[in-house]
Design a protein around this motif. Structure first.
Motif, PDB file in Angstrom:
ATOM      1  N   SER A  26      -2.032   4.620  -1.740  1.00 55.09           N
ATOM      2  CA  SER A  26      -2.185   3.597  -2.768  1.00 55.09           C
ATOM      3  C   SER A  26      -2.778   4.193  -4.036  1.00 55.09           C
ATOM      4  O   SER A  26      -3.305   5.304  -4.052  1.00 55.09           O
ATOM      5  N   ALA A  80      -2.262  -1.134  -4.235  1.00 50.23           N
ATOM      6  CA  ALA A  80      -3.183  -1.291  -3.113  1.00 50.23           C
ATOM      7  C   ALA A  80      -3.057  -2.678  -2.488  1.00 50.23           C
ATOM      8  O   ALA A  80      -3.092  -2.836  -1.270  1.00 50.23           O
ATOM      9  N   ILE A 128      -7.805   3.912   1.081  1.00 46.59           N
ATOM     10  CA  ILE A 128      -6.496   3.291   0.942  1.00 46.59           C
ATOM     11  C   ILE A 128      -6.367   2.114   1.910  1.00 46.59           C
ATOM     12  O   ILE A 128      -6.540   0.983   1.565  1.00 46.59           O
ATOM     13  N   SER A 161      -4.465  -2.511  -8.950  1.00 43.79           N
ATOM     14  CA  SER A 161      -5.071  -1.450  -8.145  1.00 43.79           C
ATOM     15  C   SER A 161      -6.120  -0.701  -8.958  1.00 43.79           C
ATOM     16  O   SER A 161      -7.181  -0.336  -8.447  1.00 43.79           O
TER      17      SER A 161
END
Length: 708
Positions: free
Chosen positions: A156, A138, A423, A188
């Motif tokens: 992501s 991300a 995302i 992430s």
């Protein structure tokens, strides 16, 4: 004419023929019907050497379709692939060379996030087209969001994390833990799992981040010692396939322990679905998700028929990367760059009922050559990219797999529903709205003393260039307070004061929280420098104890409002104090408690932007007259959200930006509405209010008594 001259001419002719070749195709009668010029383009494909066999067969298949689809065109696009091992010691030098070499039109890969950062840096300088088939970090996607030359073919890992948690919820598990790596890939998950779990009503047991094999093994031993309830999930998100082997073998070693049956249900991220692991993971039941092709495209079935197994993570995306490049090169118009061609062909919306098969692709190729814009798609499905960033795909399909008999078997295909994209766009407000804190409209207000004066304390606890945003946000808060009635005699500013004249700053003396924003480093009066200020010294400042060491203090009383703004790094019940020091929640509580006991404030409004800042809020609950607003709850990280591509640095945090912009625009806003705005506009964490019951009615208390 001399022989050498003839040789030179023949050599030139040979070179020309190597670029423009005459090839004949036969009609139904076997007669020559068409001659086409062949134009070759070189593409660097960067991937791990141990996966090249799989990747090369996928690329060759895609290019085979591309060649068949161009039959009948006057000019044929021929893509030449050069393979490079992403784990080679000279990768960075190679990427820099490819980035500057015009003979390469694009780079595809790498697979790992750390290597992808190198590729992004090398390609961005010269706007070289970079297609990342399977990079789902991300943070990396956010950094590249405004770069039209970087294309991400999977959503992501925020989406993957969401889907994994959904599986835990569907399995009626009550709590979740995370085990992940301390790198771009793992970040992430560690940044988002608590936020998403909270949205789904799952309790977060703990988040464990490891740096090496020994720390991973230590987690496994710790897990047995906890002896928690069986009704729980573990999200395992390693960034290397080798980590899964360590995990599996450590579990095997612990099987003799009588508590091993209490091990949580394990849900794995896409890295675990590696062909190299299929026959080696034997000691635990494994299931997880990984991005794959759209099942409606027929690619998975065709792949199984062709190779006798399912495609692994990255292969469908690699296939489409080749198709995208081919379409863009075929349709590229005069004066258009490859990046511009990719933007145009992926935005095409002319009706085209086609697929990734050669007979359908040929129709699209012919249309592109004539200047058309068919609505293209590949094995991933419709190539729909983010409307703002344009290069982050929005429609990833995930395979929900289990590992059986040494093979990964797909049980079902999953995706988010299109309304919950987390995302590169804002969080869906309708979803968040259901999770807002509720305040009692009829809550009583307390009989506070008369307000005579106001004091403010602004603190940045970071001291390195990479944490530019913390000091910039502190300076923005300092300037906001001065605009709204505070003079320097009533503001204590504590920070390292380093970013304005840091060697990395290309504009000495300039600090901004937006790339086009005003310079905040004007008429700044710093009272205390972080490196010279201990926590004990800070405590004396807050309690108004004047001395040679603390000449400037808060001169507050029972008739004073005190506003504290704190920005920096944090962890569970801990805050950073520079690069080496730590402040605990109990220490913050001790300071506020003593201020209360010594009647050093009428009301104290404490605003904190730090990861896990909610744990500090929890530590300070129960103190009369205190209200705390934090950027995150006790299990979440806070997020940066303003990036400067020239400085290559984050300029501001999301919560702080939302807080400052809201109160600057409306000084009369009530505190419930202020919270509402922060909850709505803080992406990736839950802005949270603590101790409201001992402060007053959130609907009637306003910012007017804090700002003019």
């Amino acid at each position: 004419m001399k022989t050498s001259s003839l040789g030179t001419i023949y050599g030139i002719m040979a070179l020309l023929l190597s670029w423009v070749c005459l090839s004949c195709s036969n009609d139904d009668n076997g007669t020559s019907s068409h001659q086409a010029a062949i134009v070759s383009y070189k593409v660097a494909v960067v991937m791990p050497a141990d996966q090249q066999d799989r990747w090369s067969r996928t690329v060759n298949w895609a290019l085979e379709n591309v060649r068949k689809a161009q039959q009948g065109l006057d000019t044929i696009v021929d893509i030449k692939v050069e393979w490079k091992d992403e784990n080679s010691s000279d990768l960075n030098d190679y990427l820099k060379r490819v980035g500057t070499d015009e003979s390469y039109v694009a780079v595809v890969g790498p697979l790992s996030s750390s290597k992808a950062r190198q590729a992004v840096a090398a390609c961005n300088s010269y706007a070289k087209t970079l297609i990342l088939p399977a990079i789902s970090s991300a943070e990396l996607q956010r950094i590249c969001a405004a770069k039209s030359n970087v294309w991400n073919l999977v959503q992501s890992d925020i989406t993957q994390c969401e889907i994994l948690l959904t599986q835990a919820k569907l399995a009626e598990l009550k709590s979740v833990s995370l085990l992940t790596t301390n790198d771009d890939y793992g970040r992430s998950y560690s940044d988002w799992v608590a936020y998403l779990a909270s949205e789904m009503g799952l309790k977060v047991d703990f988040i464990s981040i490891y740096n090496n094999d020994e720390e991973l093994r230590a987690y496994m031993r710790q897990e047995l010692e906890q002896k928690r309830n069986y009704n729980r999930a573990l999200l395992f998100a390693p960034s290397r396939a080798e980590d899964a082997l360590v995990f599996d073998r450590e579990y095997a070693d612990m099987k003799g322990d009588k508590y091993y049956i209490d091990f949580p249900t394990v849900f794995c991220s896409d890295v675990v679905s590696s062909s190299s692991l299929a026959t080696q993971l034997k000691n635990l039941y494994y299931e997880g998700v990984s991005p794959t092709a759209n099942p409606m495209s027929g690619f998975v079935t065709s792949y199984q028929a062709r190779y006798g197994e399912e495609p692994m993570v990255g292969e469908p995306q690699l296939f489409d990367a080749m198709l995208m490049l081919a379409y863009a090169l075929v349709g590229k118009q005069e004066g258009e760059t490859l990046n511009e061609a990719l933007l145009r062909i992926t935005a095409g919306r002319e009706q085209w009922r086609g697929s990734w098969l050669p007979q359908d692709m040929s129709t699209a190729m012919a249309s592109l050559r004539k200047g058309g814009n068919p609505d293209l798609e590949g094995v991933l499905g419709d190539w729909t990219f983010d409307e703002v960033t344009r290069t982050n795909i929005l429609n990833t399909i995930y395979s929900h797999w289990i590992l059986v008999g040494g093979q990964f078997k797909t049980m079902e295909y999953l995706s988010n529903d299109g309304n919950l994209h987390t995302i590169s766009t804002q969080q869906a407000w309708n979803w968040k709205q259901q999770n807002l804190q509720v305040f009692d409209y009829a809550a009583k207000d307390y009989d506070y003393p008369q307000l005579n004066d106001r004091w403010a304390v602004v603190i940045s606890t970071s001291d390195s260039w990479t944490n530019y945003r913390h000091e910039a946000d502190a300076l923005a808060m300092y300037q906001l307070l001065k605009r709204h009635g505070y003079d320097d005699d009533h503001i204590i500013l504590l920070m390292e004061d380093f970013i304005a004249n840091d060697p990395n700053n290309p504009n000495p003396g300039v600090v901004r929280v937006r790339p086009d924003g005003d310079n905040l480093y004007k008429d700044v009066q710093v009272d205390y420098y972080l490196k010279n200020t201990s926590l004990d010294k800070f405590k004396r400042v807050m309690l108004g104890e004047v001395s040679d060491e603390t000449p400037t203090v808060i001169g507050s009383s029972a008739n004073s409002n005190v506003l504290v703004f704190w920005c920096g790094h944090g962890n569970q019940n801990r805050l950073a104090w520079g690069s080496k020091g730590l402040v605990t929640g109990d220490q913050v509580r001790d300071i506020v408690q003593q201020m209360n006991e010594q009647q050093k404030y009428r009301k104290l409004f404490f605003v904190m932007d730090a990861c896990y800042s909610g744990s500090i809020g929890e530590a300070c609950e129960g103190i009369p007259g205190l209200l705390m607003m934090t950027a995150a709850n006790a299990h979440e990280t806070s997020k940066a959200d303003v990036f400067d591509y020239n400085l290559n640095i984050w300029l501001s945090n999301g919560f702080t930006r939302a807080f400052q912009e809201t109160i600057d625009k409306n000084t009369d806003i009530n505190l419930r509405e202020l919270y509402y705005e922060l909850a709505r506009h803080t992406t990736g964490s839950h802005a949270t209010v603590y101790n409201a019951a001992l402060y007053g009615n959130m609907y009637r208390q306003t910012m007017a008594e804090w700002l003019e």
